[in-house]
Design an enzyme around this catalytic site. Structure first.
Site, PDB file in Angstrom:
ATOM      1  N   ARG A   1     -15.753  49.249  -8.356  1.00  0.00           N
ATOM      2  CA  ARG A   1     -16.868  50.215  -8.311  1.00  0.00           C
ATOM      3  C   ARG A   1     -17.927  49.752  -7.309  1.00  0.00           C
ATOM      4  O   ARG A   1     -18.483  50.554  -6.554  1.00  0.00           O
ATOM      5  CB  ARG A   1     -17.465  50.332  -9.720  1.00  0.00           C
ATOM      6  CG  ARG A   1     -18.570  51.378  -9.878  1.00  0.00           C
ATOM      7  CD  ARG A   1     -18.794  51.721 -11.343  1.00  0.00           C
ATOM      8  NE  ARG A   1     -17.614  52.356 -11.909  1.00  0.00           N
ATOM      9  CZ  ARG A   1     -16.803  51.752 -12.789  1.00  0.00           C
ATOM     10  NH1 ARG A   1     -17.052  50.552 -13.215  1.00  0.00           N
ATOM     11  NH2 ARG A   1     -15.720  52.384 -13.217  1.00  0.00           N
TER      12      ARG A   1
ATOM     13  N   ASP B   1     -13.934  58.458 -10.017  1.00  0.00           N
ATOM     14  CA  ASP B   1     -12.864  58.336 -10.994  1.00  0.00           C
ATOM     15  C   ASP B   1     -12.188  56.990 -10.732  1.00  0.00           C
ATOM     16  O   ASP B   1     -12.023  56.594  -9.573  1.00  0.00           O
ATOM     17  CB  ASP B   1     -11.864  59.489 -10.865  1.00  0.00           C
ATOM     18  CG  ASP B   1     -11.083  59.694 -12.157  1.00  0.00           C
ATOM     19  OD1 ASP B   1     -11.698  59.581 -13.249  1.00  0.00           O
ATOM     20  OD2 ASP B   1      -9.882  59.973 -12.108  1.00  0.00           O
TER      21      ASP B   1
HETATM   22  P1  IMP Z   1     -12.532  57.227 -15.895  1.00  0.00           P
HETATM   23  O1  IMP Z   1     -12.808  56.899 -14.474  1.00  0.00           O
HETATM   24  O2  IMP Z   1     -13.801  57.444 -16.662  1.00  0.00           O
HETATM   25  O3  IMP Z   1     -11.514  58.324 -16.064  1.00  0.00           O
HETATM   26  O4  IMP Z   1     -11.932  55.917 -16.561  1.00  0.00           O
HETATM   27  C1  IMP Z   1     -10.554  55.664 -16.676  1.00  0.00           C
HETATM   28  C2  IMP Z   1     -10.284  54.543 -17.641  1.00  0.00           C
HETATM   29  O5  IMP Z   1     -10.468  53.304 -16.987  1.00  0.00           O
HETATM   30  C3  IMP Z   1     -11.142  54.508 -18.898  1.00  0.00           C
HETATM   31  O6  IMP Z   1     -10.343  54.067 -19.968  1.00  0.00           O
HETATM   32  C4  IMP Z   1     -12.191  53.490 -18.573  1.00  0.00           C
HETATM   33  O7  IMP Z   1     -12.643  52.837 -19.745  1.00  0.00           O
HETATM   34  C5  IMP Z   1     -11.431  52.544 -17.679  1.00  0.00           C
HETATM   35  N1  IMP Z   1     -12.334  51.971 -16.698  1.00  0.00           N
HETATM   36  C6  IMP Z   1     -13.057  52.608 -15.749  1.00  0.00           C
HETATM   37  N2  IMP Z   1     -13.780  51.740 -15.054  1.00  0.00           N
HETATM   38  C7  IMP Z   1     -13.501  50.516 -15.571  1.00  0.00           C
HETATM   39  C8  IMP Z   1     -13.986  49.207 -15.270  1.00  0.00           C
HETATM   40  O8  IMP Z   1     -14.824  48.977 -14.394  1.00  0.00           O
HETATM   41  N3  IMP Z   1     -13.472  48.215 -16.023  1.00  0.00           N
HETATM   42  C9  IMP Z   1     -12.549  48.419 -17.001  1.00  0.00           C
HETATM   43  N4  IMP Z   1     -12.085  49.614 -17.332  1.00  0.00           N
HETATM   44  C10 IMP Z   1     -12.577  50.654 -16.611  1.00  0.00           C
END
Ligand code: IMP
Length: 190
Positions: free
Chosen positions: A177, A68
């Site tokens: 990441r 996450d």
């Molecule tokens: P989740 O981890 O899928 O809940 O993502 C949370 C939010 O952060 C979402 O709006 C994703 O698009 C954004 N997000 C996650 N990883 C990245 C990244 O590597 N770059 C930019 N936005 C990210």
């Protein structure tokens, strides 16, 4: 060894396959034929990461990696954080999320922020957690077409371009990441 990567976000799948060494075989939920949404009901990145990994491990009883990620903005006391995906209300509307963030920072001089990824690995008899953080700043206008999510408005410290202006190989070396996944890979190899 096959490891299921518990996400329905194909951008994350692509990045993680690029980050991890080729002999760690990552299989996405889509490739497993899993199409349900895992509701992110936790109040921290740690809780949501564990929730996703545990849900998929309980179903398949195979090694699972989940993550996450949140964008934590200093001037907003860490918001949007765990709510990054639904900051503007609708889950996964990156355009609306970025516009709201830019509006909330309109009069703010302190643009410092960080991306934080919390990855959880669960296998039979083991579970572990890995964190990756990248500090940087939120710029005033979207720049760049690559990447996903908040990438067009985030410049990592030490660089002069946004994640959305970087090639996928570049982002896969410096990103939050990448840091979390490299820690996982190191532990896994041992
Ligand atoms: P989740 O981890 O899928 O809940 O993502 C949370 C939010 O952060 C979402 O709006 C994703 O698009 C954004 N997000 C996650 N990883 C990245 C990244 O590597 N770059 C930019 N936005 C990210």
């Amino acid at each position: 060894m096959k490891i299921i990567f518990a996400t329905s976000n194909e951008n994350k799948v692509k990045e993680v396959k690029e980050i991890l060494p080729k002999h760690i075989a990552i299989v996405s939920l889509k490739e497993m034929g899993y199409t349900e949404d895992i509701e992110e009901t936790g109040s921290t990145l740690e809780e949501n990461s564990l929730l996703k990994a545990q849900t998929i491990f309980d179903k398949y009883k195979l090694p699972v990696l989940a993550e996450d990620t949140g964008l934590e903005v200093d001037a907003l006391q860490g918001a949007p954080g765990v709510y990054s995906a639904r900051y503007a209300g609708e889950h996964g509307n990156s355009e609306a999320n970025m516009q709201l963030l830019l509006k909330n920072l309109e009069k703010e001089d302190n643009r410092k922020a960080q991306f934080r990824t919390v990855a959880t690995f669960i296998a039979e008899n083991s579970s572990s957690i890995y964190t990756g953080v990248v500090r940087g700043e939120i710029i005033k206008e979207k720049t760049g077409e690559k990447g996903f999510g908040y990438d067009p408005i985030f410049i990592p410290a030490g660089f002069d371009k946004t994640f959305a202006e970087m090639s996928s190989q570049e982002k896969s070396i410096v990103s939050h990441r990448a840091i979390a996944m490299q820690k996982f890979a190191q532990h896994f190899e041992n």
